[in-house]
Design a protein around this motif. Structure first.
Motif, PDB file in Angstrom:
ATOM      1  N   GLY A 161       0.901  -1.075   0.004  1.00 27.94           N
ATOM      2  CA  GLY A 161      -0.014  -0.080   0.047  1.00 27.94           C
ATOM      3  C   GLY A 161       0.731   1.331   0.049  1.00 27.94           C
ATOM      4  O   GLY A 161       2.078   1.349   0.698  1.00 27.94           O
ATOM      5  N   ILE A 162       0.162   2.198  -0.740  1.00 25.46           N
ATOM      6  CA  ILE A 162       0.969   3.378  -0.745  1.00 25.46           C
ATOM      7  C   ILE A 162       0.172   4.583  -0.111  1.00 25.46           C
ATOM      8  O   ILE A 162      -1.228   4.509   0.214  1.00 25.46           O
ATOM      9  CB  ILE A 162       1.319   4.176  -1.893  1.00 25.46           C
ATOM     10  N   LEU A 163       0.428   5.702   0.327  1.00 29.38           N
ATOM     11  CA  LEU A 163      -0.396   6.748   0.874  1.00 29.38           C
ATOM     12  C   LEU A 163      -0.551   7.924  -0.201  1.00 29.38           C
ATOM     13  O   LEU A 163       0.228   8.608  -0.249  1.00 29.38           O
ATOM     14  CB  LEU A 163       0.256   7.262   2.471  1.00 29.38           C
ATOM     15  N   LEU A 171       7.361  -0.430   1.837  1.00 26.59           N
ATOM     16  CA  LEU A 171       7.322  -0.628   0.348  1.00 26.59           C
ATOM     17  C   LEU A 171       8.692  -0.005   0.003  1.00 26.59           C
ATOM     18  O   LEU A 171       9.575  -0.329  -0.722  1.00 26.59           O
ATOM     19  CB  LEU A 171       6.375   0.225  -0.339  1.00 26.59           C
ATOM     20  N   ALA A 172       9.284   1.229   0.624  1.00 21.53           N
ATOM     21  CA  ALA A 172      10.674   1.449   0.266  1.00 21.53           C
ATOM     22  C   ALA A 172      11.638   0.544   0.310  1.00 21.53           C
ATOM     23  O   ALA A 172      12.544   0.396  -0.230  1.00 21.53           O
ATOM     24  CB  ALA A 172      10.834   3.021   1.168  1.00 21.53           C
ATOM     25  N   ARG A 189      16.005  -6.844 -15.921  1.00 22.07           N
ATOM     26  CA  ARG A 189      15.147  -5.629 -15.834  1.00 22.07           C
ATOM     27  C   ARG A 189      14.260  -5.797 -14.727  1.00 22.07           C
ATOM     28  O   ARG A 189      14.143  -6.779 -14.213  1.00 22.07           O
ATOM     29  CB  ARG A 189      14.284  -5.760 -17.157  1.00 22.07           C
ATOM     30  N   VAL A 190      13.864  -4.701 -14.056  1.00 19.51           N
ATOM     31  CA  VAL A 190      13.055  -4.490 -12.891  1.00 19.51           C
ATOM     32  C   VAL A 190      11.626  -4.244 -13.132  1.00 19.51           C
ATOM     33  O   VAL A 190      11.362  -3.375 -13.985  1.00 19.51           O
ATOM     34  CB  VAL A 190      13.824  -3.706 -11.816  1.00 19.51           C
ATOM     35  N   ILE A 191      10.838  -5.068 -12.571  1.00 18.87           N
ATOM     36  CA  ILE A 191       9.303  -4.937 -12.795  1.00 18.87           C
ATOM     37  C   ILE A 191       8.850  -4.728 -11.395  1.00 18.87           C
ATOM     38  O   ILE A 191       8.808  -5.125 -10.478  1.00 18.87           O
ATOM     39  CB  ILE A 191       8.657  -6.295 -13.277  1.00 18.87           C
ATOM     40  N   MET A 192       8.222  -3.269 -11.290  1.00 20.24           N
ATOM     41  CA  MET A 192       7.521  -2.807 -10.264  1.00 20.24           C
ATOM     42  C   MET A 192       6.107  -3.168 -10.310  1.00 20.24           C
ATOM     43  O   MET A 192       5.445  -2.775 -11.298  1.00 20.24           O
ATOM     44  CB  MET A 192       7.771  -1.054 -10.152  1.00 20.24           C
ATOM     45  N   SER A 193       5.526  -3.811  -9.451  1.00 21.80           N
ATOM     46  CA  SER A 193       4.339  -4.523  -9.813  1.00 21.80           C
ATOM     47  C   SER A 193       3.382  -4.261  -8.467  1.00 21.80           C
ATOM     48  O   SER A 193       3.648  -4.235  -7.300  1.00 21.80           O
ATOM     49  CB  SER A 193       4.468  -6.162  -9.796  1.00 21.80           C
ATOM     50  N   GLU A 200      -5.385   5.357  -2.657  1.00 14.35           N
ATOM     51  CA  GLU A 200      -4.251   5.333  -3.515  1.00 14.35           C
ATOM     52  C   GLU A 200      -4.636   6.454  -4.657  1.00 14.35           C
ATOM     53  O   GLU A 200      -5.456   6.067  -5.579  1.00 14.35           O
ATOM     54  CB  GLU A 200      -3.571   4.125  -3.879  1.00 14.35           C
ATOM     55  N   ASP A 201      -3.783   7.206  -4.995  1.00 13.46           N
ATOM     56  CA  ASP A 201      -4.017   8.662  -6.020  1.00 13.46           C
ATOM     57  C   ASP A 201      -3.477   7.815  -7.421  1.00 13.46           C
ATOM     58  O   ASP A 201      -4.174   8.313  -8.279  1.00 13.46           O
ATOM     59  CB  ASP A 201      -3.484   9.849  -5.644  1.00 13.46           C
ATOM     60  N   ILE A 202      -2.644   6.997  -7.223  1.00 12.15           N
ATOM     61  CA  ILE A 202      -1.937   6.537  -8.460  1.00 12.15           C
ATOM     62  C   ILE A 202      -1.611   4.926  -8.074  1.00 12.15           C
ATOM     63  O   ILE A 202      -1.595   4.753  -7.090  1.00 12.15           O
ATOM     64  CB  ILE A 202      -0.687   6.985  -8.757  1.00 12.15           C
ATOM     65  N   PRO A 203      -1.387   4.094  -9.177  1.00 12.65           N
ATOM     66  CA  PRO A 203      -0.984   2.919  -8.963  1.00 12.65           C
ATOM     67  C   PRO A 203       0.194   2.830  -8.276  1.00 12.65           C
ATOM     68  O   PRO A 203       1.240   3.572  -8.355  1.00 12.65           O
ATOM     69  CB  PRO A 203      -0.954   2.307 -10.540  1.00 12.65           C
TER      70      PRO A 203
END
Length: 318
Positions: A161-163, A171-172, A189-193, A200-203
């Motif tokens: 979760g993000i704020l 998450l950091a 390659r890095v996949i941020m999932s 949450e305002d954005i994915p």
């Protein structure tokens, strides 16, 4: 461990190995009994070590109850009085009740059905506790890596979760672990999932990619998977973004979550290893219980069959 470490057999085999090593040590000591008899200091040291080992075994259940109780209080103080935050406290209370109160419950043994019920409940408790111990040991074994350079093709960082648009400390830590592995695996390659959840305002993946770029990550090597809302979807949707020929995959999540993520990846046919990011100890204990409950929800049928069959046989002999 070489064939498939992502099962409870990794913990069971490690436990058996440690027992075999202990038996081997006893045989070695017996073989050199004559030499030991002539070295009184060595005998004293061995006796002290034996006494300490016995005391640790006897005191372990009480220490376990105390640790989970104290850390449960910390969890509630820092994270609030929510049902999910009370698992450490609940576990300590139930374990204390089973160890101290349950042996004194004799009323159930006054008749045949009471005896059978007492036997079934006792066996079920021992089985679940043993299962939890093996789950924890398997989780620890799967966190041990001799090297970070794995010539990986992809590194998948699982979201949390993000704020709003802000990355949380938990998450950091995952992102920083992913960046560390990215530096050790220059071809990966890095996949941020992570998709967008309530509040949450954005994915999550967009916030994760922005955080990585701000902290020195190579933006050209970062991909975003923006649809998933669960660990199962994290793995499935991330796999769909990969080159099908990719054979070396690393999963990055918080340490307590790695083993269950690996089990889910195994169920989806994804070959991978897991690396864990650190978090606070009190949070880890509480979350580990939650992860174990999640594991039981995936495998409850087989364990219900084992408990039912074994309990029936035990009750029949009483």
């Amino acid at each position: 461990m070489i064939r498939e470490p992502r099962t409870l057999w990794s913990g069971v085999s490690f436990f058996v190995m440690m027992i075999c090593l202990a038996v081997l040590a006893l045989f070695v000591l017996s073989e050199h009994a004559g030499w030991l008899a002539s070295h009184e200091l060595v005998i004293w040291i061995l006796n002290i070590l034996l006494i300490l080992a016995v005391l640790c075994i006897i005191a372990f259940p009480g220490i376990l109850v105390l640790i989970f109780f104290v850390e449960g209080i910390k969890m509630i103080r820092h994270e609030g009085m929510k049902p999910a935050n009370m698992l450490s406290m609940l576990f300590s209370v139930l374990l204390f009740a089973y160890l101290a109160v349950w042996p004194m419950v004799r009323g159930l043994e006054r008749n045949t059905w009471g005896t059978r019920l007492y036997t079934v409940i006792s066996f079920a408790a021992v089985y679940v506790l043993s299962l939890m111990a093996m789950y924890s040991l398997s989780a620890i074994v799967n966190l041990v890596h001799l090297k970070k350079r794995r010539n990986a093709d992809y590194i998948v960082v699982l979201g949390a979760g993000i704020l709003g648009e802000k990355v949380t400390p938990l998450l950091a830590a995952r992102i920083e672990k992913g960046m560390e592995l990215m530096r050790c695996n220059p071809g990966a390659r890095v996949i941020m999932s992570g998709g967008q959840g309530p509040g949450e305002d954005i994915p999550e993946s967009r916030a994760m990619a922005a955080y990585a770029a701000e902290h020195g990550g190579d933006a050209n090597r970062i991909l975003m998977e923006q649809e998933s809302v669960s660990t199962e979807e994290n793995l499935l949707f991330s796999r769909n973004m990969m080159d099908k020929k990719a054979s070396k995959i690393i999963i990055v999540t918080t340490a307590y979550h790695v083993f269950r993520a690996l089990i889910l990846a195994r169920q989806q046919g994804i070959k991978c290893v897991g690396f864990g990011a650190k978090t606070k100890w009190y949070f880890t204990l509480n979350a580990l219980i939650r992860e174990f409950i999640g594991y039981l929800s995936l495998t409850w049928k087989r364990h219900a069959i084992v408990i039912g069959a074994a309990a029936s046989m035990l009750a029949a002999f009483r």
